[in-house]
Design an enzyme around this catalytic site. Structure first.
Site, short mmCIF file in Angstrom:
data_model
loop_
_atom_site.label_atom_id
_atom_site.label_comp_id
_atom_site.label_asym_id
_atom_site.label_seq_id
_atom_site.Cartn_x
_atom_site.Cartn_y
_atom_site.Cartn_z
CB CYS A 73 -0.91 0.01 1.23
SG CYS A 73 -2.29 -1.15 1.14
CG HIS A 116 -5.12 -3.83 0.89
ND1 HIS A 116 -3.85 -4.34 0.99
CD2 HIS A 116 -5.93 -4.70 1.57
CE1 HIS A 116 -3.87 -5.46 1.70
NE2 HIS A 116 -5.12 -5.70 2.06
CG HIS A 167 -1.74 -4.25 -2.48
ND1 HIS A 167 -2.13 -3.15 -1.74
CD2 HIS A 167 -1.58 -3.81 -3.75
CE1 HIS A 167 -2.18 -2.09 -2.54
NE2 HIS A 167 -1.86 -2.47 -3.75
CG HIS A 169 1.41 -8.52 -5.47
ND1 HIS A 169 0.51 -9.05 -4.56
CD2 HIS A 169 2.50 -9.34 -5.43
CE1 HIS A 169 1.03 -10.12 -3.99
NE2 HIS A 169 2.24 -10.33 -4.49
CD GLN A 171 6.24 -12.77 -6.97
OE1 GLN A 171 7.43 -12.87 -6.70
NE2 GLN A 171 5.33 -13.63 -6.52
#
Length: 356
Positions: A73, A116, A167, A169, A171
């Site tokens: 966040c 979030h 959250h 996301h 990679q």
């Protein structure tokens, strides 16, 4: 798009991607972080030829923190995070607990939004386009590193997948070798070309489009289908209609259409088990379908690289509303998958839950 590159207090790179040119991302990271210490090592299995990353430092990574302590966040008063700014559109930074580091490659975290409680499926088309731009930019940069052989952009979603940060996301892994899965694709591609003179990727997509029974979406610039020999209960492969080796080679038309197509696929995944639209801050996050979304890109510097076809594989380990597909004896011990859901039935279900 505005790109701002800076450094965190321990020296790791942080990059902001913003839709507004006036976005101010100059806030410094004031945390007294020690230098990153990694013990990543690549070992090769002599029998299988596979590479294994040994990364014992990852035992100390952040694990399921409460929302008010989320490291992805934006930073708030008295609550510093990995993102020093008080807001952001998309942010990418070097992982503090990387599986690959130094001569063994590189790992980055891609934060899709500062919200979030959102999911990728909640993004607008403009927000999804910005994520695509970030994936593309990082692919181009990482492919230039001398130690990198292949760039892999992916997202894990859901506790069932093993996600340790709630959250939204993904990679990026920059491997120092060609991954086993890609190596098998390349071997099949070469063998098919030797036998027929044709491109196996092109023929696979053309066969699915001609058959039609496993097609989920077919647009001007993208084709999505459940593969004939799907490994997972619900598995979709998404190909651009014009074959390209990686994200950097997508043309403007495919790039413009991707957000609408991809968001539609993700929203259908959230509907296949009767979980409503799975969107918005009040959505039942427990009902959201867990999934892995994986971009397959050509390794760097291989012969005839343009013969490889960029594509995204999206799949879930959930086979019914209350049951998961576990990789048990046959799958884990022998790498022979057993799929309980016929691919034709999965495709039919994914067509039925189209956005109205």
């Amino acid at each position: 798009m505005k790109k701002t590159t800076t450094r965190l207090s321990d020296g790791r790179q942080l990059i902001y991607y913003d839709s507004r040119d006036d976005a101010d991302r100059t806030a410094p990271d004031r945390r007294p972080l020690p230098p990153v210490a990694t013990s990543s090592e690549i070992r090769r299995d002599p029998l299988l030829g596979d590479h294994v990353a040994i990364a014992s430092h990852r035992q100390d990574r952040t694990y399921l923190p409460p929302a008010d302590a989320c490291p992805l966040c934006p930073t708030r008063e008295g609550r510093p995070s990995e993102i020093p700014a008080d807001g952001y559109d998309v942010a990418v930074f070097e992982n503090r607990f990387p599986s690959l580091a130094g001569d063994s490659g590189r790992c980055e975290v891609v934060c899709f939004t500062s919200d979030h409680d959102a999911s990728f499926a909640d993004l607008t088309e403009d927000q999804a386009a910005l994520v695509l731009a970030a994936w593309t930019d990082r692919t181009a940069a990482l492919q230039q590193l001398p130690e990198v052989a292949q760039v892999f952009c992916f997202e894990n979603r859901g506790a069932e997948i093993g996600v340790t940060l709630g959250h939204p996301h993904g990679q990026i892994y920059a491997y120092p070798f060609t991954t086993p899965r890609t190596a098998r694709m390349l071997a099949s591609l070469a063998a098919h070309r030797e036998a027929t003179g044709a491109n196996l990727f092109d023929e696979t997509v053309a066969r699915e489009r001609a058959d039609g029974v496993r097609i989920v979406l077919d647009t001007d610039h993208w084709t999505a289908f459940v593969p004939y020999a799907a490994h997972w209960p619900y598995e979709v492969h998404l190909y651009p209609r014009r074959r390209v080796p990686d994200l950097t080679a997508l043309d403007d038309a495919a790039r413009a259409e991707f957000p609408r197509v991809y968001l539609e696929l993700l929203r259908r995944f959230d509907r296949i088990f009767g979980a409503g639209d799975g969107q918005g801050p009040d959505a039942d996050t427990a009902a959201r379908t867990p999934y892995i979304a994986a971009w397959h890109q050509a390794p760097v510097g291989i012969p005839d690289r343009d013969a490889f076809a960029l594509h995204l594989e999206l799949f879930t380990i959930r086979r019914t509303a209350g049951k998961l597909k576990f990789l048990a004896g046959s799958e884990s011990g022998m790498n022979v998958f057993i799929n309980d859901v016929p691919p034709e039935a999965a495709a039919q279900r994914l067509r039925e839950v189209a956005t109205k």
